[in-house]
Design an enzyme around this catalytic site. Structure first.
Site, PDB file in Angstrom:
ATOM      1  N   ARG A 141      57.518 -70.005  57.220  1.00 38.26           N
ATOM      2  CA  ARG A 141      57.015 -69.364  55.985  1.00 38.26           C
ATOM      3  C   ARG A 141      58.145 -69.100  55.001  1.00 38.26           C
ATOM      4  O   ARG A 141      57.944 -69.122  53.793  1.00 38.26           O
ATOM      5  CB  ARG A 141      56.246 -68.084  56.305  1.00 38.26           C
ATOM      6  CG  ARG A 141      57.042 -67.071  57.073  1.00 38.26           C
ATOM      7  CD  ARG A 141      56.178 -65.904  57.494  1.00 38.26           C
ATOM      8  NE  ARG A 141      56.837 -65.096  58.486  1.00 38.26           N
ATOM      9  CZ  ARG A 141      56.808 -63.765  58.507  1.00 38.26           C
ATOM     10  NH1 ARG A 141      56.145 -63.099  57.585  1.00 38.26           N
ATOM     11  NH2 ARG A 141      57.410 -63.090  59.455  1.00 38.26           N
TER      12      ARG A 141
ATOM     13  N   GLU B  64      39.883 -63.247  48.677  1.00 36.04           N
ATOM     14  CA  GLU B  64      40.312 -64.642  48.826  1.00 36.04           C
ATOM     15  C   GLU B  64      39.354 -65.628  48.163  1.00 36.04           C
ATOM     16  O   GLU B  64      39.787 -66.662  47.638  1.00 36.04           O
ATOM     17  CB  GLU B  64      40.477 -64.987  50.306  1.00 36.04           C
ATOM     18  CG  GLU B  64      41.588 -64.220  51.015  1.00 36.04           C
ATOM     19  CD  GLU B  64      41.183 -62.826  51.479  1.00 36.04           C
ATOM     20  OE1 GLU B  64      39.983 -62.477  51.356  1.00 36.04           O
ATOM     21  OE2 GLU B  64      42.053 -62.080  51.968  1.00 36.04           O
TER      22      GLU B  64
ATOM     23  N   ASP C 114      48.584 -59.559  66.465  1.00 36.02           N
ATOM     24  CA  ASP C 114      47.348 -59.220  65.740  1.00 36.02           C
ATOM     25  C   ASP C 114      46.099 -59.769  66.435  1.00 36.02           C
ATOM     26  O   ASP C 114      44.993 -59.290  66.212  1.00 36.02           O
ATOM     27  CB  ASP C 114      47.391 -59.743  64.299  1.00 36.02           C
ATOM     28  CG  ASP C 114      48.172 -58.819  63.379  1.00 36.02           C
ATOM     29  OD1 ASP C 114      48.464 -57.678  63.797  1.00 36.02           O
ATOM     30  OD2 ASP C 114      48.505 -59.238  62.265  1.00 36.02           O
TER      31      ASP C 114
ATOM     32  N   HIS D  86      51.039 -67.924  59.056  1.00 34.09           N
ATOM     33  CA  HIS D  86      50.525 -67.262  60.255  1.00 34.09           C
ATOM     34  C   HIS D  86      49.437 -68.073  60.938  1.00 34.09           C
ATOM     35  O   HIS D  86      48.470 -67.534  61.470  1.00 34.09           O
ATOM     36  CB  HIS D  86      50.024 -65.860  59.922  1.00 34.09           C
ATOM     37  CG  HIS D  86      51.108 -64.904  59.508  1.00 34.09           C
ATOM     38  ND1 HIS D  86      51.983 -65.178  58.481  1.00 34.09           N
ATOM     39  CD2 HIS D  86      51.464 -63.680  59.977  1.00 34.09           C
ATOM     40  CE1 HIS D  86      52.831 -64.163  58.332  1.00 34.09           C
ATOM     41  NE2 HIS D  86      52.545 -63.239  59.228  1.00 34.09           N
TER      42      HIS D  86
ATOM     43  N   SER E 141      54.514 -61.290  53.498  1.00 35.85           N
ATOM     44  CA  SER E 141      54.241 -62.189  54.623  1.00 35.85           C
ATOM     45  C   SER E 141      54.410 -63.649  54.223  1.00 35.85           C
ATOM     46  O   SER E 141      54.780 -64.479  55.046  1.00 35.85           O
ATOM     47  CB  SER E 141      52.811 -61.982  55.130  1.00 35.85           C
ATOM     48  OG  SER E 141      52.658 -60.672  55.620  1.00 35.85           O
TER      49      SER E 141
ATOM     50  N   ARG F  48      54.481 -67.936  61.392  1.00 29.54           N
ATOM     51  CA  ARG F  48      55.144 -66.637  61.282  1.00 29.54           C
ATOM     52  C   ARG F  48      56.484 -66.551  62.007  1.00 29.54           C
ATOM     53  O   ARG F  48      57.433 -65.974  61.466  1.00 29.54           O
ATOM     54  CB  ARG F  48      54.197 -65.571  61.828  1.00 29.54           C
ATOM     55  CG  ARG F  48      54.811 -64.198  61.832  1.00 29.54           C
ATOM     56  CD  ARG F  48      53.882 -63.167  62.490  1.00 29.54           C
ATOM     57  NE  ARG F  48      54.522 -61.872  62.537  1.00 29.54           N
ATOM     58  CZ  ARG F  48      54.520 -61.065  63.607  1.00 29.54           C
ATOM     59  NH1 ARG F  48      53.891 -61.432  64.705  1.00 29.54           N
ATOM     60  NH2 ARG F  48      55.134 -59.916  63.565  1.00 29.54           N
TER      61      ARG F  48
ATOM     62  N   PHE G  52      42.397 -66.762  56.449  1.00 29.35           N
ATOM     63  CA  PHE G  52      41.757 -66.387  55.178  1.00 29.35           C
ATOM     64  C   PHE G  52      41.897 -67.484  54.127  1.00 29.35           C
ATOM     65  O   PHE G  52      41.297 -67.413  53.051  1.00 29.35           O
ATOM     66  CB  PHE G  52      42.348 -65.067  54.667  1.00 29.35           C
ATOM     67  CG  PHE G  52      42.470 -64.009  55.728  1.00 29.35           C
ATOM     68  CD1 PHE G  52      41.433 -63.806  56.630  1.00 29.35           C
ATOM     69  CD2 PHE G  52      43.614 -63.232  55.860  1.00 29.35           C
ATOM     70  CE1 PHE G  52      41.527 -62.855  57.636  1.00 29.35           C
ATOM     71  CE2 PHE G  52      43.727 -62.284  56.861  1.00 29.35           C
ATOM     72  CZ  PHE G  52      42.683 -62.089  57.751  1.00 29.35           C
TER      73      PHE G  52
END
Lengths: 321, 283
Positions: A13, A61, A120, A112, A40, A170, A86
Site C-alpha cells: 500500500r 463508497e 480485523d 488490505h 490506511s 496491508r 469496500f
C-alpha cells in the site's frame, strides 16, 4: 539461476501511495478520492502536494464510485481508495453500470486485500474480489507483489485509458523487484527459469514461490516461476510457453480458489494445452482474525504448501503423458 | 445549441416528443411510457431552451452544460429529445429496444449513441455521477452547469442520500438536480410502497436550495429553469421538486402507475396519437 534477496520489508500500500504521488506529478488530470481511509491507503503525500485534487467522500463508497465515474467526463483520471472489500463487493453494481459498462477511466485502488489484513477478520478480508472484478467486461485486474511493483503499476495505470482494479495489501513484505522497473500491463514477469514445474504466482505469493523454488532445488526439482501481476488480460503466451516446457503447473494466490487466478489459468489450459494443475488458494471459505503470517500458514498460502502442491502436480504429470 | 424557441413552439416540440414516445414503445411492445410522458416538457425545455450544448457530441463536453438521466427507464423521451435536438437522425428512433440498436432499453455509452454520457437504469446512481462531473468542471474552472433527472421512487435507493449529504457539504453549487415527483412507482403509489415523507423538508435539511415547479406547464418550466443560472454558484446545490402527472398528455395513461412500464396496443396507440396533435413530423 536468478537469486532474490531483500534488504527491507515494506507494505505494498505504501508503494501505491508513492506511485500515486508520482502519477499526480506527471499528470495534472490525476485526482484521488478516499472514503475515510487516507492513512490506511497511504494517500497523505498526494493530498499534501495536491490538496485541490483530493476528494474526501466520507464513509460512502457507492457515492465515491459514482462520483469517480462522473469525474472522468471532462478529463479527470480518478483513483479511488478504500479497502478491497469496500472497493468491490460493497459497490459492485456501481462499478458494473457506471464504470465498467460505461467504460470510464476510473482506477479502483484497493488495499488490505485478502487474509493478510489480519486481526480485523473475515468481514474485512475479501477473498472474492479478483473474481468479481475479472468477470466485468473491459475491466483490467492487477495484483502486484511488492512495494516497487505496486508503485510502478500505479504509475502505469494512470497512463492507461480504461477501468482498472488495482489490488494490494496491508503487511510489510520483502522488497525484491527492481525499483526502476517498467511495468507493462498484461505482460508476465519470468521470475525464475526452470524445467520441472511451472509456478504461477500473484501478489504476496510471489515471494513465497521464490522460497519454495529454492527448497525444491535442494530436492533436485527445477521450478520455473512466473509472476502474473495482471490477472486480466492474462498473458496466455507466457503461461503456455512455460507449461510447454514443464508439463505441469501450480497457481498461487491470496484469494478463494473459486474465481481467482487459478481458474483463469485452468480455463486457458483446458481450451489449449491440458496439463495437470494444483491450486494454492483459499479453499472456498471465509477468513478469520489472526496475525497475517499465522493466517497464511493456516490457510495454506505459503512456501510449504507450494512445495507440497509442486510435488503432487509433478507426480500427476505422468497421468497426462 | 441554444435557440430562441417561443413557449408555444416548445409546447409543440414536447407534444411531438410524446408522439415519439408512444410510437416507440408501441413499436417494440416494450418500454416505459408513463414517466417518459410526464417528463416531456422538462426535457424539451432543457434541450431546446435552457442548456448550452453541442449536438456535435463530445464526451467531455468542456464548456457545455451537461445532463445525466438517472431514471434511465424513461429512455424513450430522452432519445426523442436527443434526436430532435440534432444528436442523431430521428429515423433511428424506430430501432428502440430492437436487436443491434444504439437505442438500448436503458441508455448506455456502450453502443456509442451521441448525447449519452453515462449508462443508467439501475437506479440511484446518477446523482453521484452528476456530482462527479460537477467536481471536474469546478477543478477545470469550467463555469457551465450540470443537470440531472431522477424519479421520486428512485429516492428509495440509499446511494441517493450519500450523494445528497455530499453535495451541500462540499458546496457543489454548479449542480441542478430535478426530481420527477409523480408519486407513482411500479407496485403502486410512492405513498403506499414506501412513503417519501416531506421531500421539501428533507432536501432543505440536507442543505440544498429547493425549488418547487409544475413540470407539466411549459409556462412555468421555462422561467423556473432559467432562474437556476441566477441561483447557481452561491454555495448550494439546487434541487427542483418537479410535480408531474405520470402519463401526462395521454388521458387514459395519466396519473396511474399501471402505465409505468407497459406498451399500448394498436387501438390505444390510435387514441393516444389523436390526443397528441402537432404540426411537426413523425419519424
Amino acid at each position: 539461476m536468478a537469486r532474490y534477496t531483500y534488504t527491507e520489508k515494506k507494505d505494498t500500500r505504501s508503494g501505491f501511495g508513492a506511485g500515486l504521488l508520482e502519477a499526480g506529478k506527471k499528470n495534472e488530470n490525476v485526482v484521488a478520492l478516499c472514503a475515510d481511509l487516507v492513512g490506511s491507503l497511504k494517500m497523505e503525500a498526494f493530498i499534501k502536494e495536491f490538496p485541490e485534487r483530493f476528494i474526501q467522500t466520507g464513509i460512502a463508497e457507492a457515492n465515491m464510485m459514482g462520483m469517480a465515474a462522473g469525474m472522468t467526463i471532462g478529463g479527470a483520471i480518478p483513483f479511488t481508495g478504500t479497502f478491497a472489500n469496500f472497493s468491490t463487493g460493497r459497490v459492485y453494481d456501481q462499478i458494473r453500470q457506471s464504470i465498467a459498462y460505461s467504460n470510464k477511466n476510473v482506477k479502483i485502488c484497493a488495499s488490505h486485500a485478502g487474509l493478510t489484513l489480519g486481526e480485523d477478520g473475515a468481514t474485512h478480508q475479501i477473498l472474492e474480489d479478483i473474481g468479481l472484478m475479472k468477470m466485468l467486461p473491459g475491466m483490467t485486474v492487477i495484483n502486484p507483489c511488492d512495494y516497487n511493483q505496486t508503485k510502478a503499476a500505479t504509475i502505469a495505470i494512470a497512463e492507461y485509458e480504461g477501468p482498472v482494479y488495482l489490488r494490494f495489501g496491508r503487511p510489510v513484505v520483502p522488497v525484491f523487484t527492481d525499483p526502476d522497473q517498467k511495468f507493462e500491463i498484461g505482460k508476465a514477469w519470468l521470475v525464475r527459469q526452470g524445467k520441472d514445474v511451472t509456478i504461477i504466482a500473484t501478489g504476496h505469493l510471489v515471494w513465497e514461490a521464490i522460497q519454495a523454488a529454492e527448497k525444491l532445488e535442494e530436492e533436485g526439482i527445477d521450478a520455473e516461476i512466473i509472476n502474473i501481476h495482471t490477472i486480466k488480460p492474462l498473458d496466455e503466451d507466457a503461461i503456455l510457453k512455460s507449461v510447454g516446457k514443464t508439463g505441469c503447473i501450480v497457481t498461487a494466490e491470496e484469494h478463494n480458489k473459486i474465481g481467482g487466478l487459478g481458474e483463469s489459468v485452468a480455463r486457458l489450459l483446458t481450451t489449449t494445452k491440458l496439463v495437470p494443475q494444483e491450486f494454492v488458494a483459499v479453499n472456498d471459505s471465509f477468513g478469520e482474525s489472526g496475525k497475517p503470517a499465522e493466517l497464511m500458514t493456516k490457510y495454506g498460502l505459503d512456501a510449504e504448501n507450494i512445495i507440497l502442491k509442486a510435488r503432487k502436480v509433478i507426480s500427476r504429470r505422468t497421468l497426462f503423458l | 445549441m441554444k435557440k430562441e424557441y417561443s413557449i408555444e413552439q416548445l409546447k409543440g416540440i414536447a407534444t411531438q416528443a410524446r408522439r415519439d414516445v408512444v410510437r416507440m414503445v408501441h413499436g417494440c411492445q416494450s418500454g416505459h411510457p408513463g414517466g417518459s410522458l410526464g417528463c416531456a416538457d422538462f426535457l424539451t425545455a432543457l434541450y431546446f431552451k435552457i442548456m448550452n450544448h453541442n449536438p456535435e457530441f463530445n464526451m467531455d463536453g468542456i464548456g457545455e452544460d451537461l445532463f445525466f438521466l438517472s431514471n434511465g427507464h424513461i429512455s424513450p423521451i430522452f432519445y426523442s429529445v436527443l434526436a430532435r435536438s440534432g444528436y442523431f437522425d430521428i429515423e433511428e428512433l424506430k430501432t428502440f429496444r430492437k436487436l443491434n440498436s444504439r437505442l438500448q432499453g436503458h441508455p448506455t455509452t456502450h453502443e456509442g449513441l451521441p448525447g449519452v454520457r453515462m449508462s443508467s437504469g439501475s437506479l440511484g446512481q446518477g446523482l453521484s455521477v452528476a456530482i462527479g462531473a460537477a467536481l471536474t468542471k469546478r477543478l477545470k474552472k469550467d463555469n457551465s452547469l450540470v443537470f440531472s433527472l431522477h424519479g421520486d421512487g428512485e429516492l428509495q435507493e440509499g446511494q441517493i442520500w450519500e450523494a445528497a449529504l455530499f453535495a451541500p457539504a462540499k458546496k457543489i453549487d454548479n449542480l441542478v438536480m430535478t426530481i420527477d415527483v409523480n408519486g407513482q412507482q411500479i407496485d403502486g403509489s410512492t405513498e403506499q410502497v414506501l412513503s417519501l415523507g416531506d421531500l421539501e423538508a428533507k432536501w432543505k435539511a440536507f442543505g440544498w436550495d429547493v425549488i418547487n415547479m409544475n413540470g407539466n406547464d411549459m409556462e412555468e418550466v421555462v422561467p423556473t429553469l432559467q432562474s437556476v443560472r441566477e441561483r447557481a454558484f452561491k454555495g448550494k446545490p439546487i434541487c427542483i421538486l418537479m410535480k408531474t402527472n405520470m402519463g401526462h398528455g395521454v388521458s387514459f395513461m395519466t396519473g396511474s402507475h399501471k402505465w409505468h412500464g407497459i406498451a399500448p396496443n394498436d387501438e390505444q396507440l390510435h387514441v393516444a396519437l389523436n390526443e397528441l396533435q402537432t404540426n411537426l413530423n413523425d419519424y
